[in-house]
Design an enzyme around this catalytic site. Structure first.
Site, PDB file in Angstrom:
ATOM      1  N   TRP A 114      18.305 -24.814  47.603  1.00  0.00           N
ATOM      2  CA  TRP A 114      17.442 -23.644  47.086  1.00  0.00           C
ATOM      3  C   TRP A 114      17.667 -23.343  45.497  1.00  0.00           C
ATOM      4  O   TRP A 114      18.486 -23.978  45.000  1.00  0.00           O
ATOM      5  CB  TRP A 114      17.823 -22.276  47.949  1.00  0.00           C
ATOM      6  CG  TRP A 114      19.181 -22.004  48.125  1.00  0.00           C
ATOM      7  CD1 TRP A 114      20.606 -22.702  47.604  1.00  0.00           C
ATOM      8  CD2 TRP A 114      19.997 -20.699  48.457  1.00  0.00           C
ATOM      9  NE1 TRP A 114      21.479 -21.870  48.048  1.00  0.00           N
ATOM     10  CE2 TRP A 114      21.054 -20.774  48.540  1.00  0.00           C
ATOM     11  CE3 TRP A 114      19.323 -19.504  48.743  1.00  0.00           C
ATOM     12  CZ2 TRP A 114      22.061 -19.820  48.492  1.00  0.00           C
ATOM     13  CZ3 TRP A 114      20.005 -18.417  49.180  1.00  0.00           C
ATOM     14  CH2 TRP A 114      21.426 -18.461  49.128  1.00  0.00           C
TER      15      TRP A 114
ATOM     16  N   HIS B 271       2.404 -12.202  34.721  1.00  0.00           N
ATOM     17  CA  HIS B 271       1.184 -12.521  34.560  1.00  0.00           C
ATOM     18  C   HIS B 271       1.199 -14.192  34.387  1.00  0.00           C
ATOM     19  O   HIS B 271       0.451 -14.514  33.363  1.00  0.00           O
ATOM     20  CB  HIS B 271       0.475 -11.602  33.619  1.00  0.00           C
ATOM     21  CG  HIS B 271       0.524 -10.359  33.901  1.00  0.00           C
ATOM     22  ND1 HIS B 271      -0.711  -9.873  34.106  1.00  0.00           N
ATOM     23  CD2 HIS B 271       1.480  -9.406  33.932  1.00  0.00           C
ATOM     24  CE1 HIS B 271      -0.515  -8.452  34.620  1.00  0.00           C
ATOM     25  NE2 HIS B 271       0.808  -8.124  34.528  1.00  0.00           N
TER      26      HIS B 271
ATOM     27  N   HIS C  96      -2.521 -15.138  39.440  1.00  0.00           N
ATOM     28  CA  HIS C  96      -1.810 -13.678  39.844  1.00  0.00           C
ATOM     29  C   HIS C  96      -2.970 -12.546  39.919  1.00  0.00           C
ATOM     30  O   HIS C  96      -3.827 -12.842  39.615  1.00  0.00           O
ATOM     31  CB  HIS C  96      -0.847 -13.582  38.536  1.00  0.00           C
ATOM     32  CG  HIS C  96      -1.305 -13.210  37.040  1.00  0.00           C
ATOM     33  ND1 HIS C  96      -1.763 -14.242  36.529  1.00  0.00           N
ATOM     34  CD2 HIS C  96      -1.748 -12.144  36.529  1.00  0.00           C
ATOM     35  CE1 HIS C  96      -2.318 -13.752  35.254  1.00  0.00           C
ATOM     36  NE2 HIS C  96      -2.257 -12.455  35.670  1.00  0.00           N
TER      37      HIS C  96
ATOM     38  N   ASP D 184      -3.522  -8.528  38.868  1.00  0.00           N
ATOM     39  CA  ASP D 184      -3.270  -7.432  37.959  1.00  0.00           C
ATOM     40  C   ASP D 184      -3.602  -6.128  38.575  1.00  0.00           C
ATOM     41  O   ASP D 184      -4.462  -5.882  39.239  1.00  0.00           O
ATOM     42  CB  ASP D 184      -4.362  -7.504  36.503  1.00  0.00           C
ATOM     43  CG  ASP D 184      -4.050  -8.456  35.992  1.00  0.00           C
ATOM     44  OD1 ASP D 184      -3.409  -9.423  35.828  1.00  0.00           O
ATOM     45  OD2 ASP D 184      -4.689  -8.890  34.672  1.00  0.00           O
TER      46      ASP D 184
ATOM     47  N   HIS E 221      -1.182  -2.360  34.623  1.00  0.00           N
ATOM     48  CA  HIS E 221      -0.985  -3.319  33.539  1.00  0.00           C
ATOM     49  C   HIS E 221      -1.647  -2.982  31.969  1.00  0.00           C
ATOM     50  O   HIS E 221      -1.126  -3.369  31.002  1.00  0.00           O
ATOM     51  CB  HIS E 221      -1.574  -4.663  34.066  1.00  0.00           C
ATOM     52  CG  HIS E 221      -1.622  -5.695  32.983  1.00  0.00           C
ATOM     53  ND1 HIS E 221      -0.508  -6.007  32.159  1.00  0.00           N
ATOM     54  CD2 HIS E 221      -2.813  -6.733  32.797  1.00  0.00           C
ATOM     55  CE1 HIS E 221      -0.957  -7.187  31.457  1.00  0.00           C
ATOM     56  NE2 HIS E 221      -2.444  -7.484  31.693  1.00  0.00           N
TER      57      HIS E 221
ATOM     58  N   HIS F 265     -10.092  -5.795  31.244  1.00  0.00           N
ATOM     59  CA  HIS F 265      -8.833  -5.063  31.326  1.00  0.00           C
ATOM     60  C   HIS F 265      -8.920  -3.588  31.157  1.00  0.00           C
ATOM     61  O   HIS F 265      -8.266  -2.877  31.946  1.00  0.00           O
ATOM     62  CB  HIS F 265      -7.673  -5.572  30.333  1.00  0.00           C
ATOM     63  CG  HIS F 265      -7.118  -6.977  30.777  1.00  0.00           C
ATOM     64  ND1 HIS F 265      -7.679  -8.114  30.358  1.00  0.00           N
ATOM     65  CD2 HIS F 265      -5.925  -7.392  31.623  1.00  0.00           C
ATOM     66  CE1 HIS F 265      -6.865  -9.139  30.976  1.00  0.00           C
ATOM     67  NE2 HIS F 265      -5.923  -8.674  31.560  1.00  0.00           N
TER      68      HIS F 265
HETATM   69  C1  23J Z   1      -1.974  -9.045  28.127  1.00  0.00           C
HETATM   70  C2  23J Z   1      -2.409  -8.783  26.984  1.00  0.00           C
HETATM   71  C3  23J Z   1      -3.881  -9.444  27.120  1.00  0.00           C
HETATM   72  C4  23J Z   1      -4.339 -10.239  28.005  1.00  0.00           C
HETATM   73  C5  23J Z   1      -3.686 -10.417  29.195  1.00  0.00           C
HETATM   74  C6  23J Z   1      -2.341  -9.824  29.218  1.00  0.00           C
HETATM   75  C7  23J Z   1      -3.942 -11.068  30.448  1.00  0.00           C
HETATM   76  O1  23J Z   1      -4.773 -11.941  30.362  1.00  0.00           O
HETATM   77  C8  23J Z   1      -3.251 -10.990  31.597  1.00  0.00           C
HETATM   78  O2  23J Z   1      -2.554 -11.832  32.346  1.00  0.00           O
HETATM   79  O3  23J Z   1      -3.456  -9.713  32.220  1.00  0.00           O
HETATM   80  S1  23J Z   1      -5.885 -11.201  28.140  1.00  0.00           S
HETATM   81 MN    MN Z   2      -2.854 -10.763  34.290  1.00  0.00          MN
END
Ligand code: 23J
Ligand code: MN
Length: 260
Positions: free
Chosen positions: A64, A72, A76, A78, A82, A210
């Site tokens: 293991w 992220h 994955h 979100d 986030h 986002h």
């Molecule tokens: C943080 C800042 C910008 C971005 C992202 C994260 C991601 O793409 C993510 O994985 O959520 S663009």
């Molecule tokens: Mn993400």
């Protein structure tokens, strides 16, 4: 059919291979490509692992590892927390995602030809309306999966980093607003490293996928594969992140059920 009969038919169809299970997940390893943000921003960690034992004096009969990974990193999920736009929403963390939402129908929007012609292709409201004219309105509560065929590219072309940042396709604000406000989708999924385009820091608002998705309590899926194996409508997606308390995101195994 009663719902009991529907489940019995599902079981039979799964066993017979009439319903196929498609893996939408990238392999997770030390080689999994990562999002790289400009200085001075913090960075997501690569997947790494250390062996605990391998049938040896550290564990006679067992093998293991302990692993480390960014929330992220790789394929994955979100959660709304986030992004700052979703920070005060109720139930905005991974542990609070209702399980009923982890299984949902998907609309797959194929813009792979446009993405092949332009790495900075932006999906707009007009593109989505054109898709709907052919396939019907996107039902509320659906995943909208943006097929770019980006997952087919070798890693250098997949990340496509240049001096001025990544050049990968994504939606503009008109597309995301339409999906959120007019269609009440569950979320937006992509093959690329972010739900936003590589150059989305230049858009208004910055990182519109986002900002607008998470501000409305919607979810994101990134680094998906095999979207080319899904029909435009009718697939059922199972996208279940780890149940991390207060988690903003998590690697997951994403699957789709497809009727043969
Ligand atoms: C943080 C800042 C910008 C971005 C992202 C994260 C991601 O793409 C993510 O994985 O959520 S663009
Ligand atoms: Mn993400």
């Amino acid at each position: 059919m009663s719902s009991t009969d529907i489940l019995a038919a599902l079981a039979q169809n799964l066993t017979a291979g009439q319903i196929r299970v498609i893996d939408l997940t990238q392999e997770l390893s030390e080689d999994t490509p990562l999002l790289v943000l400009p200085e001075p921003f913090g960075q997501t960690a690569a997947f790494s692992r250390e062996e605990i034992s391998r049938y040896d004096e550290r564990g006679l009969a067992w093998h293991w590892h302990n692993f480390t990974v960014g929330e992220h990193t790789g394929t994955h999920f979100d959660a709304p927390i986030h992004w700052v736009t979703g920070k005060d929403l109720a139930d905005n963390t991974l542990d609070k995602v209702p399980p009923q939402k982890l299984v949902a129908q998907a609309c797959v929007l194929d813009f792979s030809a446009e993405c092949a012609a332009d790495a900075d292709f932006l999906l707009t409201r007009a593109h989505i309306e054109a898709w709907e004219a052919e396939h019907g309105a996107i039902p509320a509560g659906s995943w909208v999966l943006f097929r770019s065929d980006w997952s087919k590219l070798p890693v250098d072309a997949y990340t496509n980093r240049r001096e001025d940042g990544a050049h990968t396709p994504g939606p503009d604000a008109s597309a995301v607003s339409y999906l959120v406000d007019e269609r009440d989708v569950l979320g937006f999924g992509v093959e690329t490293i972010g739900t936003d385009a590589g150059q989305a820091h230049l858009l208004e608002p910055m990182y519109p996928a986002h900002a607008l998705l998470h501000g409305a309590g919607k979810y994101g899926l990134q680094c998906l594969e095999n979207l080319d194996l899904l029909p435009p409508t009718g697939a059922i997606v199972i996208a279940a992140p780890l149940k991390i308390r207060d988690g903003s995101g998590s690697p997951m195994r994403a699957l789709a059920l497809v009727s043969e």
